[in-house]
Write an enzyme that holds these catalytic residues in place. Structure first.
Site, PDB file in Angstrom:
ATOM      1  N   ASP A 159      24.675  82.787  46.204  1.00  0.00           N
ATOM      2  CA  ASP A 159      26.435  83.267  46.214  1.00  0.00           C
ATOM      3  C   ASP A 159      26.859  82.949  47.643  1.00  0.00           C
ATOM      4  O   ASP A 159      28.068  82.709  47.639  1.00  0.00           O
ATOM      5  CB  ASP A 159      25.895  84.626  45.822  1.00  0.00           C
ATOM      6  CG  ASP A 159      25.415  85.230  44.680  1.00  0.00           C
ATOM      7  OD1 ASP A 159      25.617  84.334  43.915  1.00  0.00           O
ATOM      8  OD2 ASP A 159      25.289  86.694  44.559  1.00  0.00           O
ATOM      9  N   ASP A 194      30.654  69.574  41.218  1.00  0.00           N
ATOM     10  CA  ASP A 194      29.517  70.305  40.897  1.00  0.00           C
ATOM     11  C   ASP A 194      28.662  70.201  42.044  1.00  0.00           C
ATOM     12  O   ASP A 194      28.504  69.108  42.633  1.00  0.00           O
ATOM     13  CB  ASP A 194      28.572  69.583  39.867  1.00  0.00           C
ATOM     14  CG  ASP A 194      27.506  70.642  39.304  1.00  0.00           C
ATOM     15  OD1 ASP A 194      27.763  71.671  38.848  1.00  0.00           O
ATOM     16  OD2 ASP A 194      26.451  70.327  39.677  1.00  0.00           O
ATOM     17  N   ASN A 215      18.878  77.591  44.912  1.00  0.00           N
ATOM     18  CA  ASN A 215      18.509  79.122  44.483  1.00  0.00           C
ATOM     19  C   ASN A 215      17.040  79.412  44.529  1.00  0.00           C
ATOM     20  O   ASN A 215      16.423  80.369  45.012  1.00  0.00           O
ATOM     21  CB  ASN A 215      19.117  79.491  43.212  1.00  0.00           C
ATOM     22  CG  ASN A 215      20.527  79.842  43.269  1.00  0.00           C
ATOM     23  OD1 ASN A 215      21.002  80.368  44.351  1.00  0.00           O
ATOM     24  ND2 ASN A 215      21.158  79.685  42.097  1.00  0.00           N
ATOM     25  N   GLU A 261      27.562  76.794  39.171  1.00  0.00           N
ATOM     26  CA  GLU A 261      28.000  76.266  40.571  1.00  0.00           C
ATOM     27  C   GLU A 261      29.132  74.878  40.331  1.00  0.00           C
ATOM     28  O   GLU A 261      29.185  74.116  41.025  1.00  0.00           O
ATOM     29  CB  GLU A 261      26.842  75.335  41.007  1.00  0.00           C
ATOM     30  CG  GLU A 261      26.255  74.094  40.347  1.00  0.00           C
ATOM     31  CD  GLU A 261      25.326  74.661  39.005  1.00  0.00           C
ATOM     32  OE1 GLU A 261      24.790  73.848  38.470  1.00  0.00           O
ATOM     33  OE2 GLU A 261      25.531  75.819  38.429  1.00  0.00           O
TER      34      GLU A 261
END
Length: 522
Positions: free
Chosen positions: A399, A382, A390, A426
């Site tokens: 992205d 992760d 973000n 993620e």
């Protein structure tokens, strides 16, 4: 590792489909070749039949010519024999000459082939002829037939070369016999001249093409009579021709196809040597005339077969075009199917396998691991503090960050069987067949360090750079294992790594059921 979706265009267990377009082309070519071959065989057979028929006709023609020639000379020979006996017994003095002259004239009238009959003394002077008046002029001592009898004591009739009669200038073929006295000494020659025109009329009675040839010759090759008549060729030698030089020494009669050295025309010759006299007859028809009907039939048959082949070719072209169109459509369908398969089994953003392909691969590897008693490893990872990333840099940058992590996973999966998966958001997973816990942990360490080496700035991380946390698990399947429990063990190891401070790989030990945290080498 890629697990293909079932192909509806080619059912499993079926043989590989033959290349239809090539098979169709080969079939059409084979059909055309068969038609051409059958045409050739049929035409060749009929050509041989026509030539065989012509050979029989030519053989029959020469047999008729030989019989006619033999009868012609035999009749003259019999007359000469009877008259020679008379002259040798009674002589040809002044008392006998009137009677002999009448007898000569009567015999010439009875035999239409005779031009005249002549008696010469030992010096070649004219003594008696079938004509009322005795010709005056040079003797015949220079003639070939006179020299022959002067030098040969044989009483057999002699057929000489064609000459022009000194009586009327016409071409004649002399047949002559020697006259002896009671002691066997040479006393003169009795000669009968056979009309050249007689043989010319006889030759013309046969149907012959414009390029046809008929001739009568002596055994030594000297030409006596010919159709078509050519004054300049009479008396010429045919000894070097193929009939005299090669064919007659092997057989007294036969047929042969010969190209003329004079006009280049190919003719079918029939030839025959007479049994009673040293004479040879031959007749020839041009091969083009013999095969004229065959040429017409061959042209018609060839046109028909050519039209059939053209029709087959056009049909084949249309068929192959349709096959090509079908193959193009099928290719596009397969391409679309592969695209759909890619969409169905891979993540569109990162290009990694998705959960659907991941779960199918797990089933396969569990079954194989159970059969081979080989371990299956799994890494769950992760991105640390991804929500902060973000929020700080935006979803587009997020992205891009996911794509870079996905590229790291691809690079670390060296084996074909290894499978990198975007598990969700993620979170990622790496399936490692035939890999124990040590190998799994080693690859996890490579992934963690490779992400750090990217030096992706992350202001929300305590390190200032993007990092990942990884949970590792490996076991040997028994055949009755749960996929969910397998994932849960690796996921539990992941949470232990997060709880221990992130940016690390954790291993869950199944034997102790206790989480052991391990910091990998920095």
């Amino acid at each position: 590792m890629t697990i293909p979706i079932h192909d509806p265009l080619q059912p499993p267990g079926t043989l590989k489909r033959l290349p239809l377009r090539k098979a169709a082309a080969l079939f059409i070519v084979a059909v055309c070749l068969c038609l051409s071959g059958l045409l050739y065989l049929q035409l060749e057979q009929t050509r041989r039949q026509d030539l065989a028929t012509a050979q029989i006709a030519s053989s029959n023609l020469t047999r008729a010519m030989a019989q006619q020639a033999e009868d012609t000379f035999l009749a003259a020979d019999l007359v000469l024999t009877s008259l020679v006996d008379w002259v040798e017994n009674d002589g040809y003095g002044a008392a006998q000459r009137p009677r002999l002259q009448k007898t000569f004239a009567r015999r010439v009238q009875q035999l239409q082939q005779l031009d005249g009959m002549f008696l010469f003394d030992r010096d070649g002077q004219w003594v008696i002829t079938s004509y009322p008046d005795l010709p005056r002029g040079n003797s015949v001592a220079d003639r070939e037939y006179f020299k022959f009898h002067l030098q040969n004591a044989s009483t057999v009739a002699h057929i000489g070369r064609a000459i022009r009669s000194r009586e009327n200038g016409e071409w004649i073929i002399p047949i002559s016999k020697r006259i002896n006295d009671r002691d066997g000494h040479f006393q003169g020659v009795l000669m009968a001249g056979i009309k050249m025109a007689y043989f010319d009329r006889f030759f013309k009675s046969f149907s012959l093409d414009d390029n046809g040839i008929m001739f009568l010759g002596l055994k030594d090759g000297t030409l006596l009579a010919r159709r078509p008549f050519d004054d300049s060729l009479i008396g010429s030698s045919l000894a070097q021709g193929r009939i005299y030089s090669k064919l007659l020494p092997e057989a007294p009669a036969g047929t042969a196809t010969i190209r003329s050295v004079v006009d280049g025309v190919v003719r079918l010759y029939g030839y025959r040597q007479l049994g009673m006299y040293p004479l040879v007859v031959a007749a020839a028809s041009s091969r083009d005339t013999i095969l004229k009907g065959w040429y017409e039939r061959a042209f018609q048959a060839s046109v028909i077969v050519a039209l059939v082949i053209l029709g087959v070719g056009l049909f084949g072209w249309v068929f192959i075009h349709q096959v090509r169109q079908g193959e193009r459509i099928e290719k596009n369908l397969r391409k679309a199917q592969r695209a759909l398969e890619e969409i169905a089994t891979h993540d569109s953003l990162t290009g990694l396998a998705n959960r659907r392909l991941f779960e199918r691969s797990l089933e396969i590897e569990f079954a194989r691991g159970a059969r081979q008693s080989s371990p299956v490893g799994l890494i769950m990872l992760d991105i640390d503090f991804f929500k902060r990333y973000n929020d700080a840099y935006g979803h587009v940058a997020g992205d891009h960050c996911l794509i870079q992590v996905a590229q790291v996973l691809k690079n670390c999966c060296q084996r074909k069987a290894d499978l990198a998966v975007r598990y969700g958001g993620e979170e990622f997973a790496v399936l490692l067949p035939d890999t124990d816990i040590n190998g799994t942990l080693s690859i996890a360490g490579q992934i963690r360090r490779s992400v750090m080496d990217k030096c992706i700035t992350h202001s929300g991380s305590p390190t200032g750079y993007l990092t990942v946390s990884l949970g590792c698990y490996s076991f040997i399947p028994s055949g009755n294992d749960s996929l969910e429990e397998f994932i849960q063990h690796a996921d539990a190891a992941l949470y232990q790594a997060k709880n221990a401070g992130r940016n690390r790989a954790a291993v869950l030990s199944l034997e102790s059921s206790v989480a052991e945290l391990m910091r990998s080498d920095r």
